[in-house]
Scaffold this motif. Sequence first.
Motif, PDB file in Angstrom:
ATOM      1  N   MET A   1       0.851  -1.167   0.000  1.00 10.77           N
ATOM      2  CA  MET A   1       0.000   0.000   0.000  1.00 10.77           C
ATOM      3  C   MET A   1       0.903   1.238   0.000  1.00 10.77           C
ATOM      4  O   MET A   1       1.870   1.303   0.743  1.00 10.77           O
ATOM      5  N   ARG A   2       0.561   2.170  -0.850  1.00  6.16           N
ATOM      6  CA  ARG A   2       1.328   3.419  -0.923  1.00  6.16           C
ATOM      7  C   ARG A   2       1.066   4.250   0.333  1.00  6.16           C
ATOM      8  O   ARG A   2      -0.005   4.189   0.919  1.00  6.16           O
ATOM      9  N   LEU A   3       2.042   5.033   0.711  1.00  9.40           N
ATOM     10  CA  LEU A   3       1.928   5.859   1.903  1.00  9.40           C
ATOM     11  C   LEU A   3       0.759   6.848   1.782  1.00  9.40           C
ATOM     12  O   LEU A   3       0.021   7.066   2.751  1.00  9.40           O
ATOM     13  N   THR A   4       0.568   7.400   0.597  1.00  8.85           N
ATOM     14  CA  THR A   4      -0.559   8.330   0.408  1.00  8.85           C
ATOM     15  C   THR A   4      -1.896   7.613   0.594  1.00  8.85           C
ATOM     16  O   THR A   4      -2.837   8.193   1.141  1.00  8.85           O
ATOM     17  N   ASP A   5      -1.986   6.362   0.134  1.00  8.21           N
ATOM     18  CA  ASP A   5      -3.208   5.579   0.331  1.00  8.21           C
ATOM     19  C   ASP A   5      -3.437   5.307   1.819  1.00  8.21           C
ATOM     20  O   ASP A   5      -4.563   5.382   2.310  1.00  8.21           O
ATOM     21  N   PHE A   6      -2.356   4.977   2.510  1.00  5.65           N
ATOM     22  CA  PHE A   6      -2.457   4.724   3.944  1.00  5.65           C
ATOM     23  C   PHE A   6      -3.014   5.943   4.677  1.00  5.65           C
ATOM     24  O   PHE A   6      -3.964   5.839   5.452  1.00  5.65           O
ATOM     25  N   TRP A   7      -2.420   7.118   4.431  1.00  7.22           N
ATOM     26  CA  TRP A   7      -2.887   8.337   5.107  1.00  7.22           C
ATOM     27  C   TRP A   7      -4.325   8.663   4.729  1.00  7.22           C
ATOM     28  O   TRP A   7      -5.109   9.124   5.567  1.00  7.22           O
ATOM     29  N   GLY A   8      -4.683   8.423   3.483  1.00 11.03           N
ATOM     30  CA  GLY A   8      -6.059   8.656   3.059  1.00 11.03           C
ATOM     31  C   GLY A   8      -7.042   7.785   3.818  1.00 11.03           C
ATOM     32  O   GLY A   8      -8.102   8.262   4.256  1.00 11.03           O
ATOM     33  N   ARG A   9      -6.687   6.523   3.997  1.00 12.99           N
ATOM     34  CA  ARG A   9      -7.556   5.618   4.745  1.00 12.99           C
ATOM     35  C   ARG A   9      -7.651   6.038   6.211  1.00 12.99           C
ATOM     36  O   ARG A   9      -8.730   6.045   6.797  1.00 12.99           O
ATOM     37  N   LEU A  10      -6.513   6.366   6.794  1.00  9.17           N
ATOM     38  CA  LEU A  10      -6.509   6.759   8.199  1.00  9.17           C
ATOM     39  C   LEU A  10      -7.367   8.009   8.407  1.00  9.17           C
ATOM     40  O   LEU A  10      -8.127   8.107   9.378  1.00  9.17           O
ATOM     41  N   GLU A  11      -7.276   8.947   7.484  1.00 12.05           N
ATOM     42  CA  GLU A  11      -8.085  10.162   7.579  1.00 12.05           C
ATOM     43  C   GLU A  11      -9.567   9.877   7.379  1.00 12.05           C
ATOM     44  O   GLU A  11     -10.409  10.506   8.019  1.00 12.05           O
ATOM     45  N   GLN A  12      -9.909   8.925   6.525  1.00 18.17           N
ATOM     46  CA  GLN A  12     -11.313   8.557   6.337  1.00 18.17           C
ATOM     47  C   GLN A  12     -11.890   7.951   7.613  1.00 18.17           C
ATOM     48  O   GLN A  12     -13.049   8.193   7.950  1.00 18.17           O
ATOM     49  N   VAL A  13     -11.089   7.177   8.310  1.00 24.01           N
ATOM     50  CA  VAL A  13     -11.567   6.488   9.506  1.00 24.01           C
ATOM     51  C   VAL A  13     -11.586   7.409  10.727  1.00 24.01           C
ATOM     52  O   VAL A  13     -12.550   7.413  11.495  1.00 24.01           O
ATOM     53  N   PHE A  14     -10.542   8.202  10.911  1.00 16.47           N
ATOM     54  CA  PHE A  14     -10.404   8.997  12.130  1.00 16.47           C
ATOM     55  C   PHE A  14     -10.595  10.495  11.938  1.00 16.47           C
ATOM     56  O   PHE A  14     -10.570  11.242  12.908  1.00 16.47           O
ATOM     57  N   GLY A  15     -10.769  10.925  10.710  1.00 17.04           N
ATOM     58  CA  GLY A  15     -10.915  12.353  10.428  1.00 17.04           C
ATOM     59  C   GLY A  15      -9.557  12.977  10.169  1.00 17.04           C
ATOM     60  O   GLY A  15      -8.542  12.554  10.731  1.00 17.04           O
ATOM     61  N   ALA A  16      -9.554  13.982   9.318  1.00 19.42           N
ATOM     62  CA  ALA A  16      -8.295  14.609   8.897  1.00 19.42           C
ATOM     63  C   ALA A  16      -7.544  15.235  10.067  1.00 19.42           C
ATOM     64  O   ALA A  16      -6.319  15.122  10.152  1.00 19.42           O
ATOM     65  N   ALA A  17      -8.252  15.867  10.978  1.00 16.84           N
ATOM     66  CA  ALA A  17      -7.589  16.543  12.091  1.00 16.84           C
ATOM     67  C   ALA A  17      -7.030  15.551  13.107  1.00 16.84           C
ATOM     68  O   ALA A  17      -5.940  15.750  13.644  1.00 16.84           O
TER      69      ALA A  17
END
Length: 66
Positions: A1-17
């Motif tokens: 998994m690309r790092l950008t994909d990882f951060w995108g998923r984490l932000e979808q689950v926990f919110g960007a902030a």
Amino acid sequence: MRLTDFWGRLEQVFGAAYARSFAADHAFADLSGRTIDDAIAQGVDTATIWRAVVAAYPDRVPSRLR
């Protein structure tokens, strides 16, 4: 998994902030007590890190992101 994909998923689950704070502060048993930030810095594969997040928060991560 690309790092950008990882951060995108984490932000979808926990919110960007909250995602960045969560990554810096929460230690995972499945990552030998490391935080997400520590694991990334130490070269742990992002797919392995994501599996640790899913294992720790199975009710929060939607099935489409697993």
